[in-house]
Design an enzyme around this catalytic site. Structure first.
Site: not given
Ligand SMILES: NC(=O)c1ccc[n+]([C@@H]2O[C@H](COP(=O)([O-])OP(=O)(O)OC[C@H]3O[C@@H](n4cnc5c(N)ncnc54)[C@H](O)[C@@H]3O)[C@@H](O)[C@H]2O)c1
Length: 330
Positions: A31, A124-126, A80, A289, A152, A148
């Site tokens: 991370d 993502s569902a998006t 992630f 929105r 995905k 975004y």
């Molecule tokens: N939270 C949601 O509602 C949701 C819904 C659909 C998909 N997602 C996807 O799930 C994944 C995790 O989401 P989340 O809510 O835990 O987000 P988050 O931001 O809490 O976690 C993402 C982590 O990745 C790290 N990160 C980002 N870019 C990086 C890079 N280049 N190198 C290393 N680390 C990096 C960040 O520091 C963070 O700790 C993401 O890819 C997000 O797009 C999230």
């Protein structure tokens, strides 16, 4: 199995690491701490009693990643790491395409070179765009309304093509619906950077008195009470879905929805939060929105059949655990 978890200190990543450790998998986290804190690593250790290996590095840095792959043989990768704010992606499209796509390409490339058989991707569902719920995985993906969502859909395509060209690589594209809640310990949860984009962290910040009131974006949608309907899923259920995807015998590439299959409106969430936690949430109806759709919920049949997984926790669990986490935050 020994699993590399990118973005493993983030909201969903940290909960998934806990579940992986509970299932006796070995975890190596990478991370860059862009949207997370090192203290989460210690909290994971407090919850699970185990300390995963951690490397602070950027997943867009191929050489740094390569060094990690030289130190371990991985059985799987859960990816992630990425930027996730829809509105910000409209203002900073190049940053979003670069971070989300380069990190995916780097990890896929290293998976192929190092013959890592399992790759699980946070989609993502998006990707369903403005389609009609319940969304199922065989539906054609409609146009996304923001960069975004596009990252995905593009990452899904990149991983699908990589799998076709490299039969040893097996990929699960997990399409999350709306993860909320927090670990029942109250130690890990969602800590948004700045003004929350998502409903639940906004609600908990209003409950704590950090924000005056909640803005509800539109009450004239064609839904039960006019407010938007989403498929909220407890983050612990979602995390367990990743363990199920890892342990399932998947060959080739499969997209799988992770949701509950039930839709809940914004007003229903507010009501559930107020009842469960005994706190009033002042709110105001404001205009819609741009880009928000009226209704989004999952068809969960494929997850049940392919992963033998289904969500167990309900809205009450989600709003209770979300508040438990927020009220513990200093
Ligand atoms: N939270 C949601 O509602 C949701 C819904 C659909 C998909 N997602 C996807 O799930 C994944 C995790 O989401 P989340 O809510 O835990 O987000 P988050 O931001 O809490 O976690 C993402 C982590 O990745 C790290 N990160 C980002 N870019 C990086 C890079 N280049 N190198 C290393 N680390 C990096 C960040 O520091 C963070 O700790 C993401 O890819 C997000 O797009 C999230």
């Amino acid at each position: 199995m020994r699993i590399l978890v990118s973005g493993g200190l983030g909201f969903i990543g940290s909960h998934t690491v806990v579940e992986l450790l509970n299932h006796k998998h070995e975890v190596v986290i990478i991370d860059n701490l862009y949207n997370s804190q090192i203290s989460t690593l210690h909290k994971i250790e407090r919850i699970s009693g185990k300390k995963p290996a951690f490397y602070e590095l950027d997943a867009t840095d191929y050489e740094a990643l390569e060094n990690v792959f030289q130190s371990y043989d991985f059985d799987g990768i859960i990816h992630f790491a990425g930027y996730k704010a829809v509105g910000e992606s409209v203002r900073k499209p190049l940053e979003y395409y670069y971070n989300n796509l380069v990190s995916t390409i780097n990890l896929a490339k290293l998976a192929v070179i190092n013959q890592v058989p399992k790759f699980i991707f946070s989609s993502s569902a998006t990707v369903y765009g403005d389609g009609t719920s319940p969304f199922n995985e065989s539906m054609p993906l409609l146009e996304r309304t923001n960069p975004y969502g596009e990252t995905k859909a593009m990452s899904e395509r990149i991983l699908t093509d990589a799998t076709k060209a490299n039969p040893g690589l097996n990929v699960v594209l997990l399409r999350y619906f709306n993860p909320i809640g927090a670990h029942p310990s109250g130690l890990i949860g969602e800590v948004p950077n700045g003004i929350p984009n998502n409903l639940m962290p906004y609600v908990t910040q209003v409950a704590k008195g950090l924000r005056e009131k909640l803005n509800v974006f539109g009450n004239d949608y064609d839904t039960i009470d006019g407010t938007g309907v989403r498929d909220y899923i407890h983050v612990v259920d979602l995390a367990q879905g990743h363990v199920a995807a890892l342990e399932a015998n998947i060959s080739g590439v499969e997209a799988v929805n992770l949701g509950t299959g039930k839709g809940t409106s914004v007003l229903e969430i507010i009501q559930a939060f107020e009842q469960e936690n005994n706190i009033k949430i002042p709110y105001e109806i404001v205009s819609r929105r741009p880009g928000d759709i009226a209704v989004s919920y999952a068809d969960t049949t494929k997850a049940k059949n392919l992963l033998q997984w289904e969500a167990k926790l309900n809205i009450k669990d989600m709003v209770r655990d979300a508040w438990h986490f927020e009220s513990n935050l200093k």
